[in-house]
Design a protein around this motif. Sequence first.
Motif, PDB file in Angstrom:
ATOM      1  N   THR A  18       1.576  -1.372  -0.528  1.00  0.00           N
ATOM      2  CA  THR A  18       0.007  -0.373   0.329  1.00  0.00           C
ATOM      3  C   THR A  18       0.794   1.093  -0.241  1.00  0.00           C
ATOM      4  O   THR A  18       0.538   1.744  -1.068  1.00  0.00           O
ATOM      5  N   GLY A  19       1.989   1.027   1.308  1.00  0.00           N
ATOM      6  CA  GLY A  19       3.287   2.085   0.598  1.00  0.00           C
ATOM      7  C   GLY A  19       3.777   2.302  -0.073  1.00  0.00           C
ATOM      8  O   GLY A  19       3.893   4.011  -0.851  1.00  0.00           O
ATOM      9  N   TYR A  20       3.922   1.920  -1.269  1.00  0.00           N
ATOM     10  CA  TYR A  20       4.905   1.852  -2.437  1.00  0.00           C
ATOM     11  C   TYR A  20       3.763   2.436  -3.266  1.00  0.00           C
ATOM     12  O   TYR A  20       4.486   3.785  -4.498  1.00  0.00           O
ATOM     13  N   ILE A  21       2.635   2.039  -3.520  1.00  0.00           N
ATOM     14  CA  ILE A  21       1.179   2.391  -4.598  1.00  0.00           C
ATOM     15  C   ILE A  21       1.140   3.686  -4.403  1.00  0.00           C
ATOM     16  O   ILE A  21       1.272   4.863  -5.025  1.00  0.00           O
ATOM     17  N   GLU A  22       1.037   3.705  -2.774  1.00  0.00           N
ATOM     18  CA  GLU A  22       0.404   5.779  -2.506  1.00  0.00           C
ATOM     19  C   GLU A  22       1.467   6.581  -2.972  1.00  0.00           C
ATOM     20  O   GLU A  22       1.455   7.386  -3.175  1.00  0.00           O
ATOM     21  N   PHE A  23       2.682   5.965  -2.554  1.00  0.00           N
ATOM     22  CA  PHE A  23       4.594   6.764  -2.975  1.00  0.00           C
ATOM     23  C   PHE A  23       4.186   6.941  -4.601  1.00  0.00           C
ATOM     24  O   PHE A  23       4.621   8.308  -4.372  1.00  0.00           O
ATOM     25  N   MET A  24       3.804   6.048  -4.866  1.00  0.00           N
ATOM     26  CA  MET A  24       3.966   6.146  -6.214  1.00  0.00           C
ATOM     27  C   MET A  24       3.488   7.472  -7.061  1.00  0.00           C
ATOM     28  O   MET A  24       3.901   8.269  -7.638  1.00  0.00           O
ATOM     29  N   ARG A  25       1.996   6.947  -6.480  1.00  0.00           N
ATOM     30  CA  ARG A  25       0.803   8.067  -7.443  1.00  0.00           C
ATOM     31  C   ARG A  25       0.858   9.265  -6.685  1.00  0.00           C
ATOM     32  O   ARG A  25       0.856  10.397  -8.170  1.00  0.00           O
ATOM     33  N   VAL A  26       1.519   9.817  -5.452  1.00  0.00           N
ATOM     34  CA  VAL A  26       1.234  11.303  -4.727  1.00  0.00           C
ATOM     35  C   VAL A  26       3.044  11.913  -5.790  1.00  0.00           C
ATOM     36  O   VAL A  26       2.197  13.140  -5.740  1.00  0.00           O
ATOM     37  N   TYR A  27       4.235  11.507  -5.910  1.00  0.00           N
ATOM     38  CA  TYR A  27       5.472  11.710  -5.537  1.00  0.00           C
ATOM     39  C   TYR A  27       5.433  11.873  -7.078  1.00  0.00           C
ATOM     40  O   TYR A  27       6.742  12.512  -7.493  1.00  0.00           O
ATOM     41  N   PHE A  28       5.017  11.449  -7.792  1.00  0.00           N
ATOM     42  CA  PHE A  28       5.483  10.385  -9.314  1.00  0.00           C
ATOM     43  C   PHE A  28       4.005  10.576 -10.169  1.00  0.00           C
ATOM     44  O   PHE A  28       3.995   9.696 -11.261  1.00  0.00           O
ATOM     45  N   PRO A  29       3.799  11.685  -9.865  1.00  0.00           N
ATOM     46  CA  PRO A  29       2.138  12.233 -10.631  1.00  0.00           C
ATOM     47  C   PRO A  29       2.068  12.600 -12.420  1.00  0.00           C
ATOM     48  O   PRO A  29       1.267  12.222 -13.152  1.00  0.00           O
ATOM     49  N   LYS A  30       3.658  12.504 -12.697  1.00  0.00           N
ATOM     50  CA  LYS A  30       3.568  12.665 -14.132  1.00  0.00           C
ATOM     51  C   LYS A  30       3.471  11.690 -14.990  1.00  0.00           C
ATOM     52  O   LYS A  30       3.688  11.965 -16.484  1.00  0.00           O
ATOM     53  N   TYR A  31       4.076  10.042 -13.816  1.00  0.00           N
ATOM     54  CA  TYR A  31       3.722   9.544 -14.172  1.00  0.00           C
ATOM     55  C   TYR A  31       2.141   9.100 -15.329  1.00  0.00           C
ATOM     56  O   TYR A  31       1.728   8.940 -14.447  1.00  0.00           O
ATOM     57  N   LYS A  32       2.276   7.667 -15.642  1.00  0.00           N
ATOM     58  CA  LYS A  32       0.629   6.951 -15.604  1.00  0.00           C
ATOM     59  C   LYS A  32       1.125   5.710 -15.479  1.00  0.00           C
ATOM     60  O   LYS A  32       2.083   4.509 -15.548  1.00  0.00           O
ATOM     61  N   HIS A  33       0.771   5.470 -13.813  1.00  0.00           N
ATOM     62  CA  HIS A  33       1.045   4.309 -13.176  1.00  0.00           C
ATOM     63  C   HIS A  33       0.099   2.920 -13.315  1.00  0.00           C
ATOM     64  O   HIS A  33      -0.948   2.983 -12.968  1.00  0.00           O
ATOM     65  N   ASN A  34       0.817   1.806 -13.953  1.00  0.00           N
ATOM     66  CA  ASN A  34       0.043   0.245 -13.008  1.00  0.00           C
ATOM     67  C   ASN A  34       0.657  -0.352 -12.719  1.00  0.00           C
ATOM     68  O   ASN A  34       2.134  -0.324 -12.466  1.00  0.00           O
ATOM     69  N   PHE A  35      -0.541  -1.004 -11.338  1.00  0.00           N
ATOM     70  CA  PHE A  35       0.415  -1.675 -10.187  1.00  0.00           C
ATOM     71  C   PHE A  35       0.120  -3.989 -10.590  1.00  0.00           C
ATOM     72  O   PHE A  35      -1.180  -3.301 -10.697  1.00  0.00           O
TER      73      PHE A  35
END
Length: 275
Positions: A18-35
Amino acid sequence: MDNKEKIIHIINRDRFSTGYIEFMRVYFPKYKHNFILLSVGAALDLESFDDVYYVDNYKELRFDKEKYRMLQNCHKIIVSGVWDMTEYLYLCGKKVLGKVYFHFWGGDFYKFREFSTFDVKKSKFVLKRCLLRCAGVINLIEEDYTALKDIMGLNDVNHFVAPIGKNPKEDIDYAFYRNKEKKDNVYRILVGNSATVYNRHEEVFHILSKFVDEDIEIVCPLSYGKDTYRDEILKVGRDILGDKFHPILESLPKEEYVDFLASCDVGIFNNNRQQ
């Protein structure tokens, strides 16, 4: 039209996910993330699951058309926690492997130093082939990179150092706990952090056994790791330390665990690797 670079994260599903996913969403919004995670495992406390995909088995990375297409069409792939998926990533071929960054946690490669069964040797062979073809490796600390090269028999590869991201939505005032007064006068000793052989608990228990007549508690977190090793340490701890031995067998809420840590006087981590 969404022109963001697409990054696929293949995450080992556990209490850090959960922490990993939220970290990527919050701090790297310029990318489109899929998990991509296994469909079973630790609970995920997420506000949104729109970008989360599940697999029942890692073989779906290669043999499920949707997942395989995702890997082929993204810009980068980050594997965080390099456990049982390398065989199927290898089968995906150079086009996919050439975009993969392997984010090692520790146990996912130190096991090749500690164990030598046929399955472990096979996994090591496949992983080394992947590392020779991937975009790069990421370690939690620099020393892990040195150990990885030694254990895997690698020359220098493209590498980075990055910890596992802290959940930005956790709001814990650590300064409050650091300055908090203890509620009792017991001398509390914390030993290790998990039920893994790398903690080398028994050696510490023997050293501490000379103090069992003192007013102490020896607390041992065993809430995650290997069940067989946990059961062994429960027996050894009680045999050596008697009623001074206090195992923690359930995962505590983060704030409660931090509060517990604030009550400890000494921490002994007898690990023979980064953990």
